[in-house]
Design a protein around this motif. Sequence first.
Motif, PDB file in Angstrom:
ATOM      1  N   VAL A  31       0.861  -1.189   0.000  1.00 61.86           N
ATOM      2  CA  VAL A  31       0.000   0.000   0.000  1.00 61.86           C
ATOM      3  C   VAL A  31       0.900   1.243   0.000  1.00 61.86           C
ATOM      4  O   VAL A  31       1.520   1.584   0.998  1.00 61.86           O
ATOM      5  CB  VAL A  31      -0.954   0.001   1.216  1.00 61.86           C
ATOM      6  N   SER A  32       0.970   1.897  -1.151  1.00 59.65           N
ATOM      7  CA  SER A  32       1.936   2.981  -1.333  1.00 59.65           C
ATOM      8  C   SER A  32       1.402   4.324  -0.861  1.00 59.65           C
ATOM      9  O   SER A  32       2.161   5.238  -0.570  1.00 59.65           O
ATOM     10  CB  SER A  32       2.307   3.094  -2.805  1.00 59.65           C
ATOM     11  N   LEU A  33       0.073   4.422  -0.809  1.00 57.70           N
ATOM     12  CA  LEU A  33      -0.544   5.708  -0.512  1.00 57.70           C
ATOM     13  C   LEU A  33      -1.825   5.466   0.283  1.00 57.70           C
ATOM     14  O   LEU A  33      -2.597   4.562  -0.028  1.00 57.70           O
ATOM     15  CB  LEU A  33      -0.880   6.397  -1.839  1.00 57.70           C
ATOM     16  N   VAL A  34      -2.030   6.303   1.320  1.00 56.82           N
ATOM     17  CA  VAL A  34      -3.253   6.205   2.127  1.00 56.82           C
ATOM     18  C   VAL A  34      -3.857   7.599   2.237  1.00 56.82           C
ATOM     19  O   VAL A  34      -3.158   8.551   2.596  1.00 56.82           O
ATOM     20  CB  VAL A  34      -2.957   5.666   3.546  1.00 56.82           C
ATOM     21  N   LEU A  35      -5.146   7.727   1.926  1.00 59.72           N
ATOM     22  CA  LEU A  35      -5.812   9.023   2.073  1.00 59.72           C
ATOM     23  C   LEU A  35      -6.553   9.068   3.406  1.00 59.72           C
ATOM     24  O   LEU A  35      -7.320   8.170   3.730  1.00 59.72           O
ATOM     25  CB  LEU A  35      -6.788   9.270   0.922  1.00 59.72           C
ATOM     26  N   LEU A  36      -6.285  10.145   4.158  1.00 59.02           N
ATOM     27  CA  LEU A  36      -6.931  10.355   5.455  1.00 59.02           C
ATOM     28  C   LEU A  36      -8.066  11.351   5.290  1.00 59.02           C
ATOM     29  O   LEU A  36      -7.807  12.541   5.105  1.00 59.02           O
ATOM     30  CB  LEU A  36      -5.916  10.915   6.460  1.00 59.02           C
ATOM     31  N   PRO A  37      -9.329  10.922   5.346  1.00 58.67           N
ATOM     32  CA  PRO A  37     -10.431  11.871   5.224  1.00 58.67           C
ATOM     33  C   PRO A  37     -10.693  12.567   6.542  1.00 58.67           C
ATOM     34  O   PRO A  37     -10.455  11.994   7.608  1.00 58.67           O
ATOM     35  CB  PRO A  37     -11.627  10.984   4.836  1.00 58.67           C
ATOM     36  N   GLY A  38     -11.199  13.808   6.484  1.00 57.80           N
ATOM     37  CA  GLY A  38     -11.558  14.548   7.689  1.00 57.80           C
ATOM     38  C   GLY A  38     -13.034  14.380   7.995  1.00 57.80           C
ATOM     39  O   GLY A  38     -13.839  14.190   7.086  1.00 57.80           O
ATOM     40  N   THR A  39     -13.387  14.453   9.280  1.00 55.26           N
ATOM     41  CA  THR A  39     -14.801  14.317   9.647  1.00 55.26           C
ATOM     42  C   THR A  39     -15.365  15.597  10.262  1.00 55.26           C
ATOM     43  O   THR A  39     -16.572  15.773  10.316  1.00 55.26           O
ATOM     44  CB  THR A  39     -15.018  13.150  10.628  1.00 55.26           C
ATOM     45  N   ASP A  40     -14.494  16.461  10.767  1.00 55.35           N
ATOM     46  CA  ASP A  40     -14.907  17.805  11.180  1.00 55.35           C
ATOM     47  C   ASP A  40     -13.666  18.705  11.094  1.00 55.35           C
ATOM     48  O   ASP A  40     -12.617  18.252  10.624  1.00 55.35           O
ATOM     49  CB  ASP A  40     -15.562  17.819  12.575  1.00 55.35           C
ATOM     50  N   LEU A  41     -13.790  19.959  11.546  1.00 58.28           N
ATOM     51  CA  LEU A  41     -12.671  20.884  11.358  1.00 58.28           C
ATOM     52  C   LEU A  41     -11.414  20.408  12.086  1.00 58.28           C
ATOM     53  O   LEU A  41     -10.325  20.359  11.494  1.00 58.28           O
ATOM     54  CB  LEU A  41     -13.074  22.294  11.824  1.00 58.28           C
ATOM     55  N   ASP A  42     -11.545  20.014  13.360  1.00 54.92           N
ATOM     56  CA  ASP A  42     -10.372  19.571  14.123  1.00 54.92           C
ATOM     57  C   ASP A  42      -9.762  18.316  13.512  1.00 54.92           C
ATOM     58  O   ASP A  42      -8.547  18.179  13.401  1.00 54.92           O
ATOM     59  CB  ASP A  42     -10.758  19.287  15.588  1.00 54.92           C
ATOM     60  N   ASP A  43     -10.635  17.379  13.133  1.00 53.66           N
ATOM     61  CA  ASP A  43     -10.159  16.125  12.548  1.00 53.66           C
ATOM     62  C   ASP A  43      -9.470  16.382  11.204  1.00 53.66           C
ATOM     63  O   ASP A  43      -8.489  15.710  10.853  1.00 53.66           O
ATOM     64  CB  ASP A  43     -11.345  15.178  12.387  1.00 53.66           C
ATOM     65  N   SER A  44      -9.968  17.372  10.461  1.00 49.50           N
ATOM     66  CA  SER A  44      -9.336  17.741   9.193  1.00 49.50           C
ATOM     67  C   SER A  44      -7.938  18.296   9.451  1.00 49.50           C
ATOM     68  O   SER A  44      -6.988  17.984   8.721  1.00 49.50           O
ATOM     69  CB  SER A  44     -10.182  18.784   8.454  1.00 49.50           C
ATOM     70  N   ARG A  45      -7.823  19.101  10.503  1.00 50.93           N
ATOM     71  CA  ARG A  45      -6.495  19.624  10.878  1.00 50.93           C
ATOM     72  C   ARG A  45      -5.562  18.473  11.235  1.00 50.93           C
ATOM     73  O   ARG A  45      -4.396  18.461  10.842  1.00 50.93           O
ATOM     74  CB  ARG A  45      -6.621  20.573  12.072  1.00 50.93           C
ATOM     75  N   ASP A  46      -6.090  17.497  11.983  1.00 54.92           N
ATOM     76  CA  ASP A  46      -5.279  16.331  12.363  1.00 54.92           C
ATOM     77  C   ASP A  46      -4.822  15.547  11.123  1.00 54.92           C
ATOM     78  O   ASP A  46      -3.690  15.074  11.060  1.00 54.92           O
ATOM     79  CB  ASP A  46      -6.080  15.390  13.282  1.00 54.92           C
ATOM     80  N   ALA A  47      -5.737  15.413  10.155  1.00 55.61           N
ATOM     81  CA  ALA A  47      -5.398  14.677   8.927  1.00 55.61           C
ATOM     82  C   ALA A  47      -4.253  15.380   8.197  1.00 55.61           C
ATOM     83  O   ALA A  47      -3.287  14.745   7.761  1.00 55.61           O
ATOM     84  CB  ALA A  47      -6.625  14.556   8.030  1.00 55.61           C
TER      85      ALA A  47
END
Length: 269
Positions: A31-47
Amino acid sequence: MVWIDTHAHLQHKPYTTDFAAVLARSRAAGVSLVLLPGTDLDDSRDAIEMATRHGDLGLIAAIGVHPHEAKTFSDTVAAELRALALANRSCVLAIGEIGLDYHYDFSPREVQRQVFMDQLKLARELDLPVIVHDRESTADCLEIIGQAAEQGLLREVAGVFHCYSGSLETAHILLKHGFYLGFDGPITFKNARKALEVIAGCPRDRLVLETDSPYLTPEPHRGHRNSPEYIPLIGAKVAEIWGCPIEEVAARTTLNARTLFGLKDLKDG
Ligand SMILES: [Zn+2]
Ligand SMILES: [Zn+2]
């Protein structure tokens, strides 16, 4: 074989202690690439934070407000998301996850619909594809997508309906609007029926793989925490349905994910 996991919440709690080990095993599994989706503003910042810090390990991000959190959306949140996307162009490759969830109804449906539309507009403005979450809300999702299409809010590569669970008929409407379809662990379950029919009927250049880690763990690990390292198990099931070698599924879905997120011209990793 090289794979891409187009949807994994590795910035969430279940991975805090062994994130590096999970990622190392995933890379060892191809697995060469993993996309991290955001679920709210803070989680998007974490991603974004995680993808930036570990970009060399093949992490990219999406930012957005999940339908569960739609009640937290506001003009201020929209402005913050816009600023985050503009300041992190190289790692924010989509808006998501956005959409509707009428199974849990954690936010009022009217609010979910408005916030879905607002984020479709934001994605268009930023020229990014969207990652759509639709649970037991397909009719309303289709209506909103239809309205967005009429208003010119959908790109030619519109985005992906992640964890696709709709019918083949709905799939064809979404494909026409420029959407890809994402499939996860449940296609490996014994009782899977509808998804298999959709996979058989879906054009091979419009299908992507995802784990939705830590949820939706495929067989034979069902009941345990999910991880991007299990992507090949989902790929193997697609190969079985398509009646082709697993290598072909890896190559095809990796290329599809690259096209979907605009990574076509970039090198591996
Ligand atoms: Zn989702
Ligand atoms: Zn998700």
